[in-house]
Design a protein around this motif. Sequence first.
Motif, short mmCIF file in Angstrom:
data_model
loop_
_atom_site.label_atom_id
_atom_site.label_comp_id
_atom_site.label_asym_id
_atom_site.label_seq_id
_atom_site.Cartn_x
_atom_site.Cartn_y
_atom_site.Cartn_z
N UNK A 285 0.83 -1.07 -0.01
CA UNK A 285 0.06 0.04 -0.15
C UNK A 285 0.94 1.33 0.12
N UNK A 286 2.05 1.07 0.74
CA UNK A 286 2.93 2.32 0.78
C UNK A 286 3.60 2.74 -0.41
N UNK A 287 4.10 1.61 -1.04
CA UNK A 287 4.61 1.89 -2.49
C UNK A 287 3.88 2.23 -3.43
N UNK A 288 2.47 1.69 -3.41
CA UNK A 288 1.53 2.09 -4.39
C UNK A 288 1.03 3.41 -4.22
N UNK A 289 0.97 4.08 -3.25
CA UNK A 289 0.70 5.45 -2.86
C UNK A 289 1.64 6.54 -2.57
N UNK A 290 2.87 6.09 -2.59
CA UNK A 290 4.18 6.72 -2.17
C UNK A 290 4.12 7.20 -0.97
N UNK A 292 4.84 6.94 3.51
CA UNK A 292 5.53 6.40 4.55
C UNK A 292 4.86 6.08 5.60
N UNK A 293 5.33 5.16 6.47
CA UNK A 293 4.67 4.27 7.73
C UNK A 293 3.93 5.34 8.63
N UNK A 294 4.66 6.63 8.46
CA UNK A 294 4.11 7.47 9.61
C UNK A 294 2.69 8.45 9.40
N UNK A 295 2.47 8.17 8.06
CA UNK A 295 1.60 8.90 7.44
C UNK A 295 0.03 8.30 7.91
N UNK A 296 -1.01 9.30 8.25
CA UNK A 296 -2.30 9.06 8.65
C UNK A 296 -2.70 7.87 7.94
N UNK A 297 -3.01 8.15 6.67
CA UNK A 297 -3.59 6.98 5.75
C UNK A 297 -2.85 5.67 5.95
N UNK A 298 -1.75 5.73 5.95
CA UNK A 298 -1.14 4.33 5.95
C UNK A 298 -1.48 3.66 7.57
N UNK A 299 -1.41 4.65 8.67
CA UNK A 299 -1.99 4.40 10.05
C UNK A 299 -3.39 3.50 9.87
N UNK A 300 -4.15 4.32 9.18
CA UNK A 300 -5.60 3.81 9.21
C UNK A 300 -5.69 2.64 8.59
N UNK A 301 -5.00 2.25 7.42
CA UNK A 301 -4.89 1.23 6.73
C UNK A 301 -4.69 0.19 7.54
N UNK A 302 -3.44 0.36 8.44
CA UNK A 302 -2.72 -1.03 9.14
C UNK A 302 -4.03 -1.03 10.18
N UNK A 303 -4.48 -0.09 10.70
CA UNK A 303 -5.50 -0.10 11.90
C UNK A 303 -6.63 -1.02 11.36
N UNK A 304 -7.18 -0.94 10.28
CA UNK A 304 -8.32 -1.58 9.58
C UNK A 304 -7.99 -2.92 9.09
N UNK A 305 -6.63 -3.16 8.70
CA UNK A 305 -6.36 -4.50 8.22
C UNK A 305 -6.19 -5.53 9.51
N UNK A 306 -5.81 -4.95 10.64
CA UNK A 306 -5.38 -5.66 11.86
C UNK A 306 -6.69 -5.99 12.53
N UNK A 307 -7.61 -4.97 12.57
CA UNK A 307 -9.05 -5.41 12.72
C UNK A 307 -9.65 -6.58 12.17
N UNK A 308 -9.49 -6.51 10.94
CA UNK A 308 -10.08 -7.69 10.16
C UNK A 308 -9.23 -8.88 9.91
#
Length: 404
Positions: A285-290, A292-308
């Motif tokens: 996801x980070x590569x596709x959207x350029x 880094x792991x500190x971005x809010x979008x990545x944090x939300x993505x990881x949180x959603x994946x973790x929950x699922x």
Amino acid sequence: MKKIALAVALVISACGQDAEPDQQALAMQLAKKYLLVDTHIDVPYRLAEQPADVGSATADGDFDFPRALQGGLNAPFMSIYIPAEKEADGSARAYADTLIDQVEALVAEHPDKFAIPKTVTEMERQVASGHISLPLGMENGAAIAGDLHNLVHFAERGVRYITLTHSLSNHISDSSYDEQRQWHGLSEFGKQLVAEMNRIGVMVDVSHISDEAFWQVMEISQVPVIASHSSARHFTPDFERNMSDEMIRALAENDGVIMINFGSTFISEASRASRQAIKDASAAYMREHNLDEESEAVRQFVAKLTEERFVYADLDDVLDHFDHVRALVGVDHIGIGSDFDGVGDSLPTGLKDVSQYPNLIRGLLERGYSEADIEKILGGNLLRVWRANEAYAAAQAETASAQR
């Protein structure tokens, strides 16, 4: 006659059910009856990151005084955790002192609830007087900073075990997490440090170190050592951070103890696989959207994946580790090193915080552990190792005094 026999059978059955003890109630009784030692709880680092008063109920975290009382916890080792980067920037010693100051401040704020012991006897007296005793364990020897005088300093402040390294190799030892194995086990200073820890009575903790370093500790140490928060590699074959069967046998031959870590990814291969899948998806996801792991979008993505997708271990998975060690070396070499407040939200179902030790005890009862076995696991085994370290240090001091 058949009706009479059936009636008698029903009465016997009912009486048998009534006579059968309530396992959860018995577990609660045992939790309150015996010393309950957990050798790894990351409260100091948690409070350094997010201050709170754990002398009262807290909304976050895994430990506070009311929940500890509920769970029967009366001797949790406070982990003085030193992040790996503190060695690189030279701040490890000062940071360790800051965390110890913090535990001392907690005791000063709640002298009726908490106390810090420096000996087994002090800990037992503190618990007998109704306090929760807070022995100190240092996670990552980076704070020793290559100077044995610092070992003495921290021992005088109450540190009773040292985990030689953490997530990266340091000046003492290679780490199980680090591909760089600069020492091929222990450094020369690390070997000196193990011997000096023996001499002054500070327990050596082999959690986190590489396999090579473990075997070198076994060769050097004159007293039993601990793995303060590790689990059995039998269930996680590619996870060096856990201990192999051969290592567990060697630890037992040394009369040491492995304290079982509760984190799902320590316990369950399925959990480890789910965590890796989440990491892989996040990287893509980070590569596709350029990003880094500190971005809010990545944090939300990881949180959603973790929950699922994250797979949590459960109480039975944890108990399997206890059973495995028992089958290998017996109950005299098993303890509890939960890693509460240290493994985030990855704790297994049924063991989410310090109020839930009775669930573990109930599980041990249901798997055939006797009350005597459980007393050893809850704290007796760790006290045996601690006392052995104290006795060796006292003998060394006596010998040195006689030679002067």
